[in-house]
Write a protein that holds these residues in place. Structure first.
Motif, mmCIF file in Angstrom:
data_model
loop_
_atom_site.group_PDB
_atom_site.id
_atom_site.type_symbol
_atom_site.label_atom_id
_atom_site.label_comp_id
_atom_site.label_asym_id
_atom_site.label_seq_id
_atom_site.Cartn_x
_atom_site.Cartn_y
_atom_site.Cartn_z
ATOM 1 N N LEU A 153 9.832 32.049 16.791
ATOM 2 C CA LEU A 153 9.520 33.160 17.742
ATOM 3 C C LEU A 153 8.202 32.647 18.402
ATOM 4 O O LEU A 153 7.979 32.992 19.505
ATOM 5 C CB LEU A 153 9.450 34.456 17.032
ATOM 6 N N ASP A 154 7.391 32.277 17.673
ATOM 7 C CA ASP A 154 6.009 31.689 18.603
ATOM 8 C C ASP A 154 6.395 30.751 19.757
ATOM 9 O O ASP A 154 5.568 30.516 20.552
ATOM 10 C CB ASP A 154 5.228 30.958 17.465
ATOM 11 N N TYR A 155 7.487 30.039 19.385
ATOM 12 C CA TYR A 155 7.979 29.133 20.456
ATOM 13 C C TYR A 155 8.687 29.514 21.408
ATOM 14 O O TYR A 155 9.531 28.908 22.287
ATOM 15 C CB TYR A 155 8.231 27.742 19.881
ATOM 16 N N GLY A 156 9.348 30.763 21.372
ATOM 17 C CA GLY A 156 10.273 31.606 22.297
ATOM 18 C C GLY A 156 11.771 31.274 21.938
ATOM 19 O O GLY A 156 12.544 30.937 22.888
ATOM 20 N N ILE A 157 12.137 30.878 20.777
ATOM 21 C CA ILE A 157 13.503 30.393 20.356
ATOM 22 C C ILE A 157 14.075 31.463 19.785
ATOM 23 O O ILE A 157 13.349 32.150 18.572
ATOM 24 C CB ILE A 157 13.458 29.014 19.911
ATOM 25 N N ASN A 158 15.162 31.916 19.918
ATOM 26 C CA ASN A 158 15.970 33.007 19.176
ATOM 27 C C ASN A 158 16.509 32.466 17.980
ATOM 28 O O ASN A 158 17.433 31.594 17.969
ATOM 29 C CB ASN A 158 16.977 33.700 20.219
ATOM 30 N N PRO A 159 15.991 33.211 16.784
ATOM 31 C CA PRO A 159 16.675 32.801 15.621
ATOM 32 C C PRO A 159 18.044 33.514 15.495
ATOM 33 O O PRO A 159 18.009 34.780 16.027
ATOM 34 C CB PRO A 159 15.825 33.345 14.440
#
Ligand code: PEP
Length: 250
Positions: free
Chosen positions: A117-123
């Motif tokens: 989430l810190d890197y804007g990637i959706n888990p």
């Protein structure tokens, strides 16, 4: 608005040429409008090739794993910053195979979710019970604790970027699919947990995927359940035509 998603988890399959062929087929097949987001999660060595295809098509790309560490002396690991630098959109977290064979704990999974989430990637956060747990009728408790420990530390705006995948372990790669009723029952339960924690609006917007021997023959019935918003597809995502049939099963 709740998104519909079909995501293919290739696991540890395909050589370079095979991966290129399958990516080309999927990218070309979803050129026109699709009823859902289409995500491909190839092995890490093919992620950059996948994001190249994604640039020219509607394809979205997911990684199968990420390190819980920011970077540095962790031989063999791949960081969220690296995934972000090649425009990866999603990342699977807590797949039962990683929990089982690589001993990933809830604590590690929570760290992976945070760093993504810190890197804007959706888990795409996987949860699901083992067969013995269902037989003992403790499956709801198991899934509740996986979500509480791995996800529910997030605040509302962070949680908004998470996709949940319910994958009963007894259905993964076994050919034994959960019935549409079993899937709906658990998906409804998961949505009720999200409602308790984050409220109805957030729960209504949360995408909950089903995974476990989903294929072109059973996808339509599974996806027609009220709380099933698509699928995380393993084996059937390795065959282009079958995967596209699943994509078109809404
Ligand atoms: C998976 O590995 O996420 C999965 C759902 O596998 P399969 O579709 O092969 O059961």
């Amino acid at each position: 608005m709740r998104k519909k998603i079909v995501a293919g988890n290739w696991k540890m399959n395909k050589t370079f040429t095979e991966a290129e062929e399958l990516l080309a087929y999927i990218a070309e097949s979803i050129e026109k409008e699709t009823p859902c987001e289409v995500v491909t999660c190839p092995p890490a060595v093919y992620l950059e090739m996948a994001t190249d295809f994604a640039m020219e098509s509607n394809l979205l790309v997911g990684a199968q794993n990420v390190s819980q560490f920011e970077g540095g002396a962790y031989t063999g690991e791949i960081s969220a910053a690296m995934l972000d630098s090649i425009d990866v959109n999603y990342c699977i977290v807590g797949h039962s195979e990683r929990r089982k064979y690589f001993h990933e704990t809830d604590e590690m999974l929570a760290q992976k979710v945070n760093i993504l989430l810190d890197y804007g990637i959706n888990p795409i956060f996987c949860c699901g019970e083992q067969l013995g747990e269902r037989e003992k009728e403790i499956h709801f408790g198991v899934v509740r604790s996986q979500l509480q420990n791995g996800l529910f530390h997030l605040n509302e705006s962070e949680f908004h970027n998470v996709v949940i995948a319910y994958e009963p372990v007894w259905a993964i790669g076994t050919g034994r699919t959960a019935s549409p009723e079993q899937a709906q029952e658990m998906h409804g339960f998961i949505r009720s947990l999200v409602t308790e924690k984050y409220g109805k609006k957030v729960a209504d917007d949360t995408t909950i995927l089903y995974g476990g021997s989903c294929n072109a023959g059973n996808a339509r019935e599974l996806f027609s359940q009220e709380d099933v918003d698509g699928g995380l597809i393993g084996g059937a995502s390795l065959k282009g035509e079958e995967f596209i049939k699943i994509v078109n099963s809404f």
